[in-house]
Design an enzyme around this catalytic site. Structure first.
Site, short mmCIF file in Angstrom:
data_model
loop_
_atom_site.label_atom_id
_atom_site.label_comp_id
_atom_site.label_asym_id
_atom_site.label_seq_id
_atom_site.Cartn_x
_atom_site.Cartn_y
_atom_site.Cartn_z
N CYS A 186 23.48 1.52 1.72
CA CYS A 186 24.94 1.99 2.40
C CYS A 186 25.77 2.66 1.23
O CYS A 186 25.72 2.13 -0.04
CB CYS A 186 25.86 0.88 2.83
SG CYS A 186 24.81 0.25 4.37
N ARG B 201 21.48 6.53 -0.42
CA ARG B 201 21.50 5.21 -0.18
C ARG B 201 21.45 4.68 1.11
O ARG B 201 21.31 3.36 1.49
CB ARG B 201 22.85 4.72 -0.82
CG ARG B 201 23.41 5.01 -2.17
CD ARG B 201 24.66 4.66 -2.44
NE ARG B 201 24.78 3.09 -2.64
CZ ARG B 201 24.51 2.34 -3.42
NH1 ARG B 201 23.94 2.65 -4.54
NH2 ARG B 201 24.58 0.99 -3.47
N TRP C 269 22.80 2.14 5.94
CA TRP C 269 21.17 1.80 5.99
C TRP C 269 21.22 0.32 7.02
O TRP C 269 21.97 -0.54 6.33
CB TRP C 269 20.78 1.48 4.62
CG TRP C 269 19.39 1.19 4.63
CD1 TRP C 269 18.02 2.08 4.77
CD2 TRP C 269 18.65 0.01 4.65
NE1 TRP C 269 16.94 1.37 4.77
CE2 TRP C 269 17.13 0.04 4.65
CE3 TRP C 269 19.15 -1.45 4.70
CZ2 TRP C 269 16.44 -0.79 4.60
CZ3 TRP C 269 18.26 -2.42 4.63
CH2 TRP C 269 16.99 -2.41 4.60
N ASN D 253 29.08 -2.32 2.19
CA ASN D 253 27.86 -2.22 1.65
C ASN D 253 27.32 -3.71 1.33
O ASN D 253 28.02 -4.33 0.56
CB ASN D 253 27.70 -1.34 0.65
CG ASN D 253 26.30 -1.28 -0.35
OD1 ASN D 253 25.24 -1.94 0.57
ND2 ASN D 253 26.34 -1.14 -1.34
N GLY D 254 26.39 -4.34 1.98
CA GLY D 254 25.78 -5.56 1.66
C GLY D 254 25.78 -6.54 2.90
O GLY D 254 25.45 -5.77 3.86
N GLU E 21 0.87 3.04 -7.67
CA GLU E 21 1.83 3.40 -7.38
C GLU E 21 1.51 4.84 -6.69
O GLU E 21 2.50 5.16 -6.15
CB GLU E 21 2.45 4.06 -8.94
CG GLU E 21 3.70 4.98 -9.15
CD GLU E 21 4.69 4.45 -8.17
OE1 GLU E 21 4.83 3.49 -7.99
OE2 GLU E 21 5.44 5.63 -8.41
N LYS F 156 3.64 5.90 -3.47
CA LYS F 156 4.24 7.29 -3.33
C LYS F 156 3.83 7.74 -2.04
O LYS F 156 4.74 8.36 -1.34
CB LYS F 156 3.87 8.03 -4.38
CG LYS F 156 5.01 8.84 -5.04
CD LYS F 156 6.05 8.19 -5.69
CE LYS F 156 6.70 7.05 -5.47
NZ LYS F 156 7.44 6.28 -6.29
N GLU G 279 5.04 6.01 1.31
CA GLU G 279 6.60 5.88 1.69
C GLU G 279 7.22 7.29 2.12
O GLU G 279 8.22 7.36 2.87
CB GLU G 279 7.36 5.14 0.59
CG GLU G 279 7.61 6.22 -0.55
CD GLU G 279 8.29 5.63 -1.84
OE1 GLU G 279 9.35 4.96 -1.56
OE2 GLU G 279 7.76 5.85 -2.97
N HIS H 102 -16.25 -6.38 -2.72
CA HIS H 102 -16.04 -7.59 -2.33
C HIS H 102 -15.29 -7.47 -0.74
O HIS H 102 -14.77 -8.57 -0.43
CB HIS H 102 -14.97 -8.19 -3.19
CG HIS H 102 -15.78 -8.32 -4.45
ND1 HIS H 102 -17.02 -9.41 -4.67
CD2 HIS H 102 -15.82 -7.92 -5.77
CE1 HIS H 102 -17.53 -9.12 -5.97
NE2 HIS H 102 -16.65 -8.18 -6.79
N LYS I 278 17.71 4.16 -1.18
CA LYS I 278 17.35 3.95 -2.81
C LYS I 278 17.67 2.68 -3.29
O LYS I 278 16.80 1.97 -3.56
CB LYS I 278 18.20 4.89 -3.26
CG LYS I 278 17.93 5.18 -4.77
CD LYS I 278 16.73 6.00 -5.06
CE LYS I 278 16.46 6.20 -6.34
NZ LYS I 278 15.01 6.78 -6.51
C1 F6R Z 1 9.62 3.70 -4.53
C2 F6R Z 1 10.84 3.09 -4.96
C3 F6R Z 1 11.18 1.59 -5.08
C4 F6R Z 1 11.77 0.96 -6.25
C5 F6R Z 1 12.35 -0.22 -6.02
C6 F6R Z 1 12.91 -0.92 -7.16
O1 F6R Z 1 9.57 5.15 -4.85
O2 F6R Z 1 11.96 3.84 -5.66
O3 F6R Z 1 10.02 1.06 -4.77
O4 F6R Z 1 11.19 1.37 -7.26
O5 F6R Z 1 13.10 -0.43 -4.84
O6 F6R Z 1 13.99 -0.21 -7.42
P1 F6R Z 1 14.93 -0.28 -8.70
O7 F6R Z 1 13.98 0.22 -9.85
O8 F6R Z 1 16.14 0.37 -8.64
O9 F6R Z 1 15.06 -1.77 -9.13
#
Ligand code: F6R
Length: 609
Positions: free
Chosen positions: A2, A27, A74, A100-101, A482, A486, A489, A505, A604
């Protein structure tokens, strides 16, 4: 999660708030709303969908004012809908709130407000409770009402509040959710994050937890939990507005992928002195401290956790200290063996991730020394750590993290090298060689970016696949995790990563025609084993896209497609080999018609548990 924006001044609030919300859309973007003090009271417009949907219903010039609050959501409590969107009003409609929260005791408060105050709730949100609670406490002074109401609230929140009867006063409170104040000329702002403020001001106050701020057009007063006035230095933001704009790229994600050479160079060179030695300026951890650590925990979430997996290899190899890597939400709820001889490394782009922050607090309580690797200056993780090792990636707007990850890796190398020197495990010659090689990384990464079209072609070949596996050995297995995150998501493809040696396995049962395997083959010492694993997959009719170092000719004979990264040592390869995976995920997402910057269900900065 948010985004909130508040404005009070002498100009029209509407455009300023909408402008700020657009810069916070990363956000949360399932609904948006705005409340303005129009002179005749408070008017709210809100709508499910992104900011562009909200803009359609606020075009009339009559809908404006000199004070207002806005929100991009969000969803946590209640599905995305017009009713659940913020701002929320109290019963009389003369107080508006954005939040937000999460309010943990909202059910209890809701019941109390319904029974004792006869309030009828309109939405399913926890946030509406705040508006009614403040309404119930209001006796003509909105600051006092907010203070009384927040005493009854439990949970994490950043809120911004306005009352119709006080049309030049905004109140905002921060508790375990980010909030910054922007100081303008004859106006003031409050927002969840700095990018929202950049077109209007670079002078900000970073609020501390449990602080309340009262904003009028000409004044900003910050109060602590006890209601005492607090003085705070202004923080001058050094990035300019372009850093938070797309600059001609179709998406922030693509722009941020291309910004990696610069971010890596900055992150590296800010930590090198004139003799080319690593300097830990501003970090109080001494060589003796390092030699005294008997264990290191690296704790993080998502992509940052994947950076930690590489960090483990590097620090154990260079410094000879045992490293455990943990997912923050797990670390918090198990019984980690932490004491004064533990170094706890938190990795976080935003520095606001609740799980990481809570794990850090837990480790601190148990006596660990805390060092954080953070991108956002002044964020909660940074402020609560003993030492901070900043990544210099610049603002990362796209939800999918790219440049933050590679700069986090750079920090892992620098830390590993520094610690290795202090513990004496790493020879001087090797230390120098690796630093020299790190200096060549930005150019090698640029070479990869120049071959972007090759990746685009590979993405075109495979973008319709519905099952994708990423495999690798050693640090390639960490990069596989990773790459897989990527892809899933932003493309919504069912993708999965596994250490290549683990395939036989169980998981090999899933190989069949149409299943794509992305095989990371950049580790020279494990290359032949990877070639064998690839052959096992081909024998079962799986398809292969391989990533290897230049000169790795054997793999090309077996794989359907091979992408070469420049020749480099095994140790630094992860920082390069992840780039084709980032580009692959990006192009697959775009080809499938998705918005790569705003993947569904995600946001984010994750400030909920
Ligand atoms: C994936 C992504 C998330 C963040 C995770 C931690 O692309 O961005 O998996 O890496 O939510 O976020 P931070 O680094 O802000 O603690």
């Amino acid at each position: 999660m948010c985004g909130i924006v508040g404005y009070v001044g002498k100009e029209k609030a509407k455009t300023r708030i909408i402008d700020g919300l657009k810069r916070l859309e990363y956000r949360g973007y399932d609904s948006a709303g705005i409340a303005l003090a129009t002179g005749e009271g408070i008017e709210v417009r809100k709508r499910v969908g992104g900011i562009e949907k909200l803009e359609e219903i606020i075009t009339d010039a009559g809908f404006d004012g000199e004070m207002g609050i806005g929100h991009t959501r969000w969803a946590t409590h209640g599905a995305p809908s017009d009713i659940n969107a913020h701002p929320h009003l109290n019963e009389k409609g003369d107080i508006a709130v954005v939040h937000n929260g999460i309010i943990e005791n909202y059910l209890e408060l809701r019941e109390w407000l319904a029974d004792e105050k006869n309030i009828t709730f309109r939405s399913e949100t926890d946030s509406e409770v705040i508006a009614h609670l403040i309404g119930a406490c209001y006796e003509g002074d909105i600051y006092e009402a907010v203070r009384k109401a927040t005493k009854k609230m439990r949970g994490a929140y950043a809120i911004c509040v306005m009352a119709a009867a006080e049309p030049d006063k905004l109140i905002a409170v921060r508790k375990d959710a980010p909030l910054v104040v922007g100081c303008g000329d004859g106006c003031n702002f409050v927002a969840s994050d700095i990018p929202a403020l950049l077109p209007y001001t670079k002078e900000v106050y970073l609020l501390e937890n449990n602080e309340t701020v009262v904003l009028t057009p000409d004044d900003v007063c910050i109060y602590d939990d006890g209601g005492n006035r607090v003085t705070r230095d202004v923080f001058h933001v050094t990035w300019d507005v372009d850093a938070a704009e797309k600059e001609g790229y179709e998406h922030f994600m693509l722009k941020e992928i291309h910004e990696q050479p610069k971010g890596l160079w900055e992150t590296l060179t800010r930590r090198l002195d004139e003799n080319g030695d690593i300097k830990l300026d501003g970090i109080s951890m001494t060589g003796e401290d390092i030699r005294n650590f008997d264990k290191i925990y690296i704790v993080a979430c998502g992509t940052a956790y994947h950076a930690g997996l590489v960090g483990k290899y590097i620090i154990e190899k260079y410094a000879g200290i045992t490293v455990e890597v943990d997912i923050a939400s797990e670390f918090r709820y198990r019984y980690p063996l932490v004491d004064e001889r533990t170094l706890f490394i938190a990795i976080s782009q935003s520095g606001e991730t609740t799980d990481t922050l809570e794990a850090l607090r837990e480790a601190k309580r148990k006596g660990a020394r805390v060092l954080s690797v953070v991108n956002v200056v002044g964020s909660s993780v940074a402020r609560e750590s003993d030492d901070v090792f900043y990544t210099w990636a610049g603002p990362e707007i796209a939800v999918a993290s790219t440049k933050a990850y590679t700069t986090q890796l750079m920090c892992m190398y620098l830390l590993g090298l520094y610690m290795g020197k202090q513990t004496g495990v790493l020879e001087e010659k090797k230390y120098r060689e690796i630093i020299e090689e790190l200096k060549t990384i930005p150019d090698m990464l640029t070479e990869i970016l120049e071959k972007e079209n090759d990746i685009k072609g590979i993405a075109r070949r495979f973008y319709r696949r519905e099952k994708v596996f990423f495999i690798g050995r050693g640090t390639d297995s960490a990069v596989s995790y990773e790459g897989s995150l990527k892809l899933k998501e932003i493309s919504y493809i069912n993708s999965f990563a596994i250490a290549a040696g683990e395939l036989k396995h169980g998981t090999i049962a899933l190989v069949e025609p149409g299943v794509l395997f992305i095989a990371m083959c950049t580790q020279d010492r494990l290359y032949e084993k990877m070639v064998s694993n690839v052959q096992e997959i081909i024998a079962r009719s799986g398809e292969i896209f391989a990533v290897a170092k230049e000169g790795g000719e054997e793999i090309k004979k077996h794989a359907d497609n091979t992408f070469y990264i420049p020749r480099c040592s095994d140790d630094v390869a992860p920082i390069l080999s992840v780039v084709p995976l980032q580009l692959f995920a990006y192009y697959v997402s775009v080809m499938r018609g998705n918005d790569a910057d705003k993947p569904r269900n995600l946001a984010k900065s994750v400030t909920v548990e």
